[in-house]
Write an enzyme that holds these catalytic residues in place. Structure first.
Site, PDB file in Angstrom:
ATOM      1  N   LEU A 193       0.852  -1.182   0.000  1.00 13.55           N
ATOM      2  CA  LEU A 193       0.000   0.000   0.000  1.00 13.55           C
ATOM      3  C   LEU A 193       0.894   1.239   0.000  1.00 13.55           C
ATOM      4  CD1 LEU A 193      -2.995  -0.930   2.322  1.00 13.55           C
ATOM      5  CD2 LEU A 193      -2.883  -0.850  -0.179  1.00 13.55           C
ATOM      6  N   HIS A 194       1.323   1.622  -1.191  1.00  8.05           N
ATOM      7  CA  HIS A 194       2.259   2.736  -1.327  1.00  8.05           C
ATOM      8  C   HIS A 194       1.682   4.042  -0.771  1.00  8.05           C
ATOM      9  CE1 HIS A 194       4.615   0.202  -4.049  1.00  8.05           C
ATOM     10  NE2 HIS A 194       3.516  -0.024  -4.750  1.00  8.05           N
ATOM     11  N   ASP A 195       0.593   4.494  -1.375  1.00  7.86           N
ATOM     12  CA  ASP A 195       0.107   5.844  -1.103  1.00  7.86           C
ATOM     13  C   ASP A 195      -0.481   6.050   0.293  1.00  7.86           C
ATOM     14  OD1 ASP A 195       0.923   6.701  -3.631  1.00  7.86           O
ATOM     15  OD2 ASP A 195      -0.938   6.017  -4.552  1.00  7.86           O
TER      16      ASP A 195
END
Length: 313
Positions: free
Chosen positions: A242-244
């Site tokens: 979950l980058h963002d």
């Protein structure tokens, strides 16, 4: 402390969607002044649509969404349907939005908002290519001193690249914009792949989203069910990174993350390393630090926060 005023600049993207949901679920810490869409993971028409879909999923149709730049500053647009699917939000079956897209251009909204709010009170949160942010800074240089901070997802140092051997997607799509932002003098906090690849949605973590039993919980679980196939195949990882949402989580609980204040330069000319974030992690140059690059996070705390807040929607 009053909530932190932010503008989310985004190209949804499943992980962008989760970042927006986390922000909208956290009104004690975050006041979302507006959401600006940029071309990136998918073209602008879809990112502007997807941002509104996510607002309605969160039950927040009053949030204003603005469409911004549809191409990078100096290059053709590169998109990532191979990761996010043809809509950018493949996975859940979500209805088209009823809420309107605002008439004002995203760059104008950014400039007008920063000029209207007291200096140092608005944080910009770019989750995609930095085209809108660079364009705003170029069009209105006076806003640089009014921005509290830019907290963004992009780049890498040890992990290096996910779209080329040396470049992370957001920076690669518009390296000229990234170079302008990193040279702007605005305080920068950066969530690179080195951190975001540690925020993995494992099976039990995704089960926790689904077990919320809400439309938001189910949609997030279905997004990550779709999104994870790419990273499992490419990296052999245990799930979707979950980058963002790391950007949003930092605004709420910054102590989850650790990093260093270092110099970061953006490569804009070399063929093999175009879009690379050249991060002086070990301080081997005399270049002045210009960004806080995060290096680690407490993944259990991150997912506990995320699951708790999604349960509110």
């Amino acid at each position: 402390m009053p909530p932190r005023k932010i503008i989310i600049d985004t190209d949804p993207g499943q992980d962008d969607a989760v970042a927006i949901l986390l922000a909208l679920a956290s009104p004690e810490e975050i006041e979302v002044l507006g959401i600006t869409a940029v071309a990136g993971n998918v073209p602008l028409e879809l990112t502007a649509k997807n941002a509104r879909i996510v607002c309605e999923l969160a039950g927040r149709p009053e949030i204003r969404v603005f469409a911004g730049c549809d191409t990078p500053l100096a290059r053709p647009l590169v998109t990532a349907e191979h990761v996010h699917g043809k809509t950018g939000l493949d996975g859940p079956d979500l209805p088209d939005p009823a809420m309107p897209l605002q008439d004002t251009h995203a760059v104008d909204f950014i400039v007008e908002t920063l000029r209207a709010e007291p200096p140092g009170t608005v944080t910009l949160c770019p989750l995609g290519p930095l085209t809108n942010i660079a364009t705003a800074l170029a069009r209105a240089p006076d806003i640089a001193n009014r921005i509290a901070e830019i907290v963004l997802m992009g780049g890498a140092y040890f992990e290096v690249g996910n779209i080329t051997p040396t470049a992370e997607f957001n920076i690669y799509v518009d390296p000229e914009a990234a170079a302008q932002v990193f040279a702007s003098g605005v305080p920068l906090t950066v969530m690179p792949l080195d951190v975001t690849h540690k925020a993995l949605v494992t099976g039990p973590r995704n089960d926790a989203f689904r077990a919320l039993g809400t439309p938001v919980g189910r949609a997030v679980a279905e997004m990550t069910d779709f999104f994870e196939r790419f990273d499992k195949d490419k990296y052999g990882s245990l799930g979707a990174p979950l980058h963002d949402p790391c950007v949003t989580a930092y605004l709420i609980e910054p102590e989850i993350f650790t990093g260093r204040h270092i110099n970061v330069e953006i490569e804009t000319t070399a063929e093999l390393t175009l879009g690379m974030t050249v991060a002086d992690w070990w301080g081997v140059t005399s270049r002045a630090p210009n960004a806080t690059f995060m290096g680690d996070l407490d993944a259990d705390r991150f997912f506990a926060l995320l699951t708790d807040r999604l349960a509110r929607l």
